[in-house]
Enzyme design. Sequence first.
Site, mmCIF file in Angstrom:
data_model
loop_
_atom_site.group_PDB
_atom_site.id
_atom_site.type_symbol
_atom_site.label_atom_id
_atom_site.label_comp_id
_atom_site.label_asym_id
_atom_site.label_seq_id
_atom_site.Cartn_x
_atom_site.Cartn_y
_atom_site.Cartn_z
ATOM 1 N N ASP A 44 1.149 -1.083 0.397
ATOM 2 C CA ASP A 44 0.067 -0.248 -0.293
ATOM 3 C C ASP A 44 1.324 1.490 -0.063
ATOM 4 O OD1 ASP A 44 -2.279 1.591 0.337
ATOM 5 O OD2 ASP A 44 -3.384 0.014 0.934
ATOM 6 N N ASP A 71 3.994 2.101 -4.489
ATOM 7 C CA ASP A 71 3.252 2.859 -5.721
ATOM 8 C C ASP A 71 2.715 1.763 -6.356
ATOM 9 O OD1 ASP A 71 1.813 4.200 -7.122
ATOM 10 O OD2 ASP A 71 2.353 6.005 -6.439
ATOM 11 N N ASN A 98 -6.653 -6.588 -3.922
ATOM 12 C CA ASN A 98 -7.716 -5.593 -4.065
ATOM 13 C C ASN A 98 -7.732 -4.268 -4.739
ATOM 14 O OD1 ASN A 98 -9.512 -4.999 -1.246
ATOM 15 N ND2 ASN A 98 -7.647 -3.916 -1.261
ATOM 16 N N TYR A 163 -12.875 4.582 -14.409
ATOM 17 C CA TYR A 163 -13.122 3.129 -13.456
ATOM 18 C C TYR A 163 -13.794 2.399 -14.311
ATOM 19 C CZ TYR A 163 -14.169 1.202 -8.678
ATOM 20 O OH TYR A 163 -14.175 0.020 -8.121
ATOM 21 N N LYS A 167 -12.287 -1.499 -14.776
ATOM 22 C CA LYS A 167 -13.111 -2.663 -14.030
ATOM 23 C C LYS A 167 -14.366 -3.767 -14.782
ATOM 24 C CE LYS A 167 -11.828 -1.650 -9.706
ATOM 25 N NZ LYS A 167 -11.610 -2.793 -8.791
ATOM 26 N N THR A 198 -16.958 0.816 3.498
ATOM 27 C CA THR A 198 -15.759 1.176 4.168
ATOM 28 C C THR A 198 -15.970 2.487 4.126
ATOM 29 O OG1 THR A 198 -14.927 1.802 1.862
ATOM 30 C CG2 THR A 198 -14.364 -0.201 2.444
#
Length: 256
Positions: A44, A71, A98, A163, A167, A198
């Site tokens: 991360d 990164d 993920n 995005y 996906k 989240t």
Amino acid sequence: MTQVFAAYPSLRDRVVLVTGGASGIGAEEVTQFARHGAKVAFLDIAEEAAGILIASLREAGMPPPLFLPCDLRDIAALRAAIATVNRRLGAVTVLVNNAANDQRHNYEDVTVEYWDERMATNLRHQFFAIQAVAPMMRTAGGGSIINFGSISWHAGQGGMPAYTSAKAAVEGLTKGMARDLGPHGIRVNTVIPGWIMTQRQIDLWLTPEAEANLLRAQCLKAKLVPADVAHMVLWLASDDSRMCTSQSWVVDAGRM
């Protein structure tokens, strides 16, 4: 009703790599794998959040996972991090792709540079992580790769075309790689989360109106939380799902 969740003995001592594991769904995955006795590593860019997660696991009496700042848009850095995981923990036999970022954007404002950056953030690293771990999994005799898709494009959601394009491509990547890697005993699946609560989603987009619309759309009238997705990931990583590959597994409370 008291809820009791499954345990997966096959995950004990298995080397698991989670990308984007410092917060949100990824942090829950790291936590759940640690509870099952796996050797967990996560990548991360959010070093502060990673430190908080590691401290919380230590306080709960669990061995701290291996955290490597990375990164994921930097493929050389990603490859180096995966090599470090292999050197320090052993061959990765579970990869959880993920990491993603569902930044909203107007199609009229998208530049070539922004488009490429969104692909690098949400799609490209998934392939190169697979490429890096596949030789380890072949040597080990098999493995499980879990790519993260999104309900957004299935639901025809607008307001973030780069995005949703990335996906949608994840599911194509899963299908192709499942075919290529299947002869080596490597399974590749996609998990498609619904709207998971989240902290980031709550802070940025959860309004009373949005929540009401969501619950109307879902068959099950409760909000999804990161653990709901992590439980699916655990099953796909375990030997219990040994003959499941090239599929998309939707966790959305019946919204789609």
